[in-house]
Enzyme design. Sequence first.
Site, mmCIF file in Angstrom:
data_model
loop_
_atom_site.group_PDB
_atom_site.id
_atom_site.type_symbol
_atom_site.label_atom_id
_atom_site.label_comp_id
_atom_site.label_asym_id
_atom_site.label_seq_id
_atom_site.Cartn_x
_atom_site.Cartn_y
_atom_site.Cartn_z
ATOM 1 C CG HIS A 66 -1.794 -1.176 1.389
ATOM 2 N ND1 HIS A 66 -2.724 -1.164 0.600
ATOM 3 C CD2 HIS A 66 -1.773 -2.245 1.929
ATOM 4 C CE1 HIS A 66 -3.632 -2.440 0.785
ATOM 5 N NE2 HIS A 66 -2.894 -3.165 1.551
ATOM 6 C CG HIS A 95 3.913 4.633 7.026
ATOM 7 N ND1 HIS A 95 3.588 4.547 8.115
ATOM 8 C CD2 HIS A 95 2.343 4.874 6.556
ATOM 9 C CE1 HIS A 95 2.588 4.783 8.751
ATOM 10 N NE2 HIS A 95 1.780 5.189 7.672
ATOM 11 C CD GLU A 107 -4.264 6.843 4.984
ATOM 12 O OE1 GLU A 107 -3.850 6.602 6.168
ATOM 13 O OE2 GLU A 107 -4.833 6.085 4.465
ATOM 14 C CB THR A 202 -5.366 5.370 8.493
ATOM 15 O OG1 THR A 202 -4.007 4.826 7.870
ATOM 16 C CG2 THR A 202 -5.114 6.714 9.292
ATOM 17 C CB THR A 203 -4.542 0.351 7.143
ATOM 18 O OG1 THR A 203 -3.308 0.068 8.071
ATOM 19 C CG2 THR A 203 -3.770 1.646 6.105
HETATM 20 C C1 LIG Z 1 0.687 3.729 13.102
HETATM 21 C C2 LIG Z 1 1.251 3.040 12.284
HETATM 22 C C3 LIG Z 1 0.776 1.940 11.639
HETATM 23 C C4 LIG Z 1 0.668 0.858 12.472
HETATM 24 C C5 LIG Z 1 0.180 -0.589 11.976
HETATM 25 C C6 LIG Z 1 -0.820 -0.493 10.799
HETATM 26 C C7 LIG Z 1 -0.750 0.884 10.236
HETATM 27 C C8 LIG Z 1 -0.271 1.897 10.649
HETATM 28 O O1 LIG Z 1 -0.123 2.967 9.892
HETATM 29 S S1 LIG Z 1 -1.195 4.354 9.912
HETATM 30 N N1 LIG Z 1 -1.652 4.943 8.597
HETATM 31 O O2 LIG Z 1 -0.254 5.129 10.622
HETATM 32 O O3 LIG Z 1 -2.171 4.139 10.772
HETATM 33 C C9 LIG Z 1 -1.644 -1.836 10.411
HETATM 34 C C10 LIG Z 1 -1.084 -2.910 10.861
HETATM 35 C C11 LIG Z 1 -0.830 -2.881 12.518
HETATM 36 C C12 LIG Z 1 0.195 -1.805 13.006
HETATM 37 C C13 LIG Z 1 0.383 -1.734 14.296
HETATM 38 C C14 LIG Z 1 0.593 -2.798 15.029
HETATM 39 C C15 LIG Z 1 -0.290 -3.869 14.662
HETATM 40 C C16 LIG Z 1 -1.599 -3.568 15.272
HETATM 41 C C17 LIG Z 1 0.246 -5.289 14.928
HETATM 42 O O4 LIG Z 1 0.056 -5.472 16.307
HETATM 43 C C18 LIG Z 1 -0.795 -6.205 14.182
HETATM 44 C C19 LIG Z 1 -1.031 -5.404 13.089
HETATM 45 C C20 LIG Z 1 -0.347 -4.095 13.205
HETATM 46 ZN ZN LIG Z 2 -0.089 5.771 7.761
#
Ligand SMILES: CCc1cc2c(cc1OS(N)(=O)=O)CC[C@@H]1[C@@H]2CC[C@]2(C)[C@@H](O)CC[C@@H]12
Ligand SMILES: [Zn+2]
Length: 229
Positions: A66, A95, A107, A202-203
């Site tokens: 992504h 990222h 986003e 956000t995902t």
């Molecule tokens: C904040 C950055 C971040 C962390 C995570 C995700 C997505 C993220 O991006 S965002 N755009 O900042 O929200 C999706 C997968 C997530 C991870 C955080 C840690 C987990 C929840 C793990 O424990 C299992 C799945 C993981």
């Molecule tokens: Zn992000």
Amino acid sequence: MAAEWGYSPTNGPDVWARLFPQAGGARQSPVDICTSIASSDSNLEMKKLTFAYESQSDLRILNTGHGWKVEAPQSGSRLEGGPLGEDIYQLEQFHCHWGETSAEGSEHTVDGRAYAGELHLVHWNTTKYQSFAEAAQHPDGLAVLGVFFDVGNESNDEIEKIVSTLSEIKFKGQFTDIPDVIDPTTFLPSGLGYWTYLGSLTTPPCNECVIWIVYKEPITVTEEQVTYH
Ligand SMILES: CCc1cc2c(cc1OS(N)(=O)=O)CC[C@@H]1[C@@H]2CC[C@]2(C)[C@@H](O)CC[C@@H]12
Ligand SMILES: [Zn+2]
């Protein structure tokens, strides 16, 4: 096998809650930032948000499917103050989110306007929790600095160090090392005004564990730097 989540009508945000219950929660991100109702909080002005990062070389960059993600755990980094209370947050990764064209891709939106992209500098609460994964299970576990990308004529040298490696990681799951020294401080805009709110990843799995800090001022990148495919 659970269908891969994505952004199409059949697997996008509107149906994420079927597979990821937290996606149906009350503090979901991203949001549209309505500047007319955003209130200024005198407490935040009293407790200045401060950050300190290290410069690192040979950081690993991953194609997440992504976008790209740079693993940058920095035990010597500190993000504190502002909406973060008395806790210290440490950089874990950064990222980027971008779109097919430079007309969209961020986003968060501001008064309905999307930017060409959005950089997320991800930190976790090392005062209260023992690991990033543990922190992601708590409402004050993570703090993410969001920086909008505006497309202009001048390229961003630090972003160039990253996007110049993308030709080596064309497919999901591929990774490579960035030889250049990266200083995360250079990703931040000169104007340090920000909006902040309690939100989520956000995902999927959309954990409601993020204190969002979104800078008002975008940084400028070129079209090529933010619409690569
Ligand atoms: C904040 C950055 C971040 C962390 C995570 C995700 C997505 C993220 O991006 S965002 N755009 O900042 O929200 C999706 C997968 C997530 C991870 C955080 C840690 C987990 C929840 C793990 O424990 C299992 C799945 C993981
Ligand atoms: Zn992000």
